[in-house]
Scaffold this motif. Structure first.
Motif, PDB file in Angstrom:
ATOM      1  N   ALA A 217       0.828  -1.209   0.000  1.00 27.53           N
ATOM      2  CA  ALA A 217       0.000   0.000   0.000  1.00 27.53           C
ATOM      3  C   ALA A 217       0.861   1.256   0.000  1.00 27.53           C
ATOM      4  CB  ALA A 217      -0.922   0.001   1.213  1.00 27.53           C
ATOM      5  N   LYS A 222      -0.940   3.522  -6.751  1.00 24.78           N
ATOM      6  CA  LYS A 222      -2.380   3.324  -6.583  1.00 24.78           C
ATOM      7  C   LYS A 222      -3.095   3.758  -7.860  1.00 24.78           C
ATOM      8  CE  LYS A 222      -3.108   1.990  -2.245  1.00 24.78           C
ATOM      9  NZ  LYS A 222      -3.697   2.906  -1.284  1.00 24.78           N
ATOM     10  N   SER A 362      -2.680  -4.066  -3.113  1.00 24.16           N
ATOM     11  CA  SER A 362      -3.196  -3.377  -1.926  1.00 24.16           C
ATOM     12  C   SER A 362      -4.641  -2.922  -2.103  1.00 24.16           C
ATOM     13  CB  SER A 362      -2.323  -2.170  -1.594  1.00 24.16           C
ATOM     14  OG  SER A 362      -2.328  -1.233  -2.664  1.00 24.16           O
ATOM     15  N   GLN A 363      -5.172  -2.994  -3.335  1.00 24.71           N
ATOM     16  CA  GLN A 363      -6.562  -2.619  -3.610  1.00 24.71           C
ATOM     17  C   GLN A 363      -7.407  -3.809  -4.034  1.00 24.71           C
ATOM     18  OE1 GLN A 363      -4.939   0.618  -6.363  1.00 24.71           O
ATOM     19  NE2 GLN A 363      -6.790   1.625  -5.623  1.00 24.71           N
TER      20      GLN A 363
END
Length: 449
Positions: A217, A222, A362-363
């Motif tokens: 993360a 992202k 992380s998503q």
């Protein structure tokens, strides 16, 4: 890739090289087996109301629309809990989340052991659905911490097999309890089995070593959730699987009742017949996983080895179901329903790996959960629609046939949409470029001068 879709020699070599890039950690398949058993329990919990449909309707004096509402109630909080827990597993270890969910499932079954009202049964199914809503996406996310992308299709297929085996193993056992004792005790047996799995997971469950979600993360780029959720492959997966889950939720709620009330079989015979769609579906699932992985090793793009491979069976299955009302004979109608609905299994195998291709780790938990939350909305709609159609039809068999025709149209439409939208390989390149462009100014801003 050539214009005809045949991979070049260079592509095959690149694909083969990619397959050996990351080793599978020791113990990975133990986790897959435990999560496979989790899905066995999950689908046994789902099927019990449909399997006991006739005695439940008789004991509680329910009309078809009320029983349809009972089938739909399982999904009232299913999607909401899936999304909430999906974001949670981006930060919390999947080991503890899965443990908590399984405890909820087990405890939700025990109130049905005694005398219950329709309201109590409805509330317990809603609670059970809230506990089971995140299960598939969290289990998939957990498995992907043990396998690199190029090796995920087969373990995904094994996990998906849990749904079929949950029915194949549970139906004869639960039906024996229903016929020889009571449908109440069938719920209690499932509660005990759920607690046994909890003990096994406490002893053997572990977190995958390939990904540290919290570290990723911080380190990995992202992608805005709005871009992930509006990507054509995400939308294609949701729509295609929505159609497949329409068929599955009808099978869970109405298949056994169709065999007994529509075709005139006994409850005992119907229990064995109810296994057939799941046996065929299990074959489709494992074949899809194996074929997809072989195609990837040979250099086919994931557009072909996942997108096309998952969508085409949906269309074919829908076309098969359209012929049911025009065929005579219970055996032939059952065969068409088994094959037509069983072909839906292919899409469940390929969509999670496709989403995992272009979603940052992380998503990924949240994206898989939102995907599951959206496509399972058909579980709310389909059983209730079938109940209303049966109630308003001139005869019960006509109502069932109309309901299965609606199912066929939805399967064909969702399969066509999937065929048009599922392009995970190009999606990955586009979203990755976008993320790189967005992070570049930030890196320049914080770099030392």
């Amino acid at each position: 890739m050539s214009a005809q879709g045949t991979p070049s020699a260079a592509a095959r070599m690149a694909g083969t090289s990619k397959q050996t890039s990351t080793a599978t950690p020791k113990g990975a398949w133990t986790i897959v087996f435990l999560l496979f058993l989790l899905m066995v329990v999950n689908f046994a919990d789902k099927i019990v109301v449909g399997l006991a449909g006739v005695p439940i309707m008789t004991d509680l004096k329910l009309e078809p629309a009320q029983f349809g509402l009972l089938g739909s109630s399982f999904f009232f909080l299913f999607s909401i809990s899936a999304i909430v827990v999906g974001f949670l597993v981006n930060k919390v270890a999947t080991r503890y989340v899965l443990l908590t969910l399984a405890v909820v499932w087990a405890l939700a079954q025990f109130p049905m052991v005694g005398t219950v009202s329709f309201s109590t049964l409805l509330i317990c199914r809603i609670v059970l659905g809230a506990g089971e809503g995140p299960a598939a996406s969290v289990a998939t996310h957990a498995i992907y911490k043990w396998f690199p992308d190029e090796k995920r299709t087969l373990p995904t297929a094994v996990l998906t097999q849990g749904s079929a085996f949950g029915v194949i193993l549970a139906v004869p056992a639960l039906n024996w309890v229903i016929v020889n004792h009571s449908w109440h005790y069938a719920f209690g047996a499932l509660g005990v089995v759920g607690l046994i799995w909890v003990c096994a997971w406490l002893a053997l469950g572990k977190e995958g070593p390939l990904e540290d979600t919290q570290a990723l993360a911080v380190s990995e780029p992202k992608i805005p959730y709005i871009r992930l959720l509006t990507s054509r492959t995400f939308l294609g997966c949701v729509i295609a699987t929505f159609g497949a889950y329409w068929a599955l939720s009808l099978g869970l709620t109405w298949f056994t009742s169709f065999i007994v009330k529509g075709l005139g079989f006994s409850q005992s015979d119907a229990g064995w017949i109810s296994i057939l769609p799941w046996v065929f579906g299990a074959t489709i699932v494992i074949l899809t996983g194996w074929i997809s992985q072989v195609m990837m090793v040979r250099g086919y793009t994931t557009r072909m080895s996942r997108g096309v491979l998952g969508s085409v069976p949906l269309i074919i299955g829908g076309l098969i179901l359209t012929t049911m009302p025009h065929m005579q004979g219970a055996g032939l109608q059952i065969a068409l329903l088994v094959v037509g609905s069983g072909l839906c299994g292919a899409i469940y195998v390929v969509c999670p790996p496709m989403l995992g291709e272009f979603t940052p780790a992380s998503q990924r938990g949240a994206i898989l959960a939102i995907y599951g939350a959206l496509y399972t909305l058909s579980g709310i709609i389909a059983p209730y629609v079938m109940g209303k159609v049966i109630e308003r039809a001139g005869s019960m068999i006509d109502g069932y046939m109309t309901g299965f025709t609606i199912n066929a149209v939805i399967m064909i439409g969702s399969g066509v949409v999937g065929l048009l939208l599922l392009w995970p390989n190009s999606e990955k390149a586009r979203l990755t470029r976008g993320a790189a462009v967005q992070t570049a100014p930030l890196k320049r801003a914080v770099s030392p001068t």
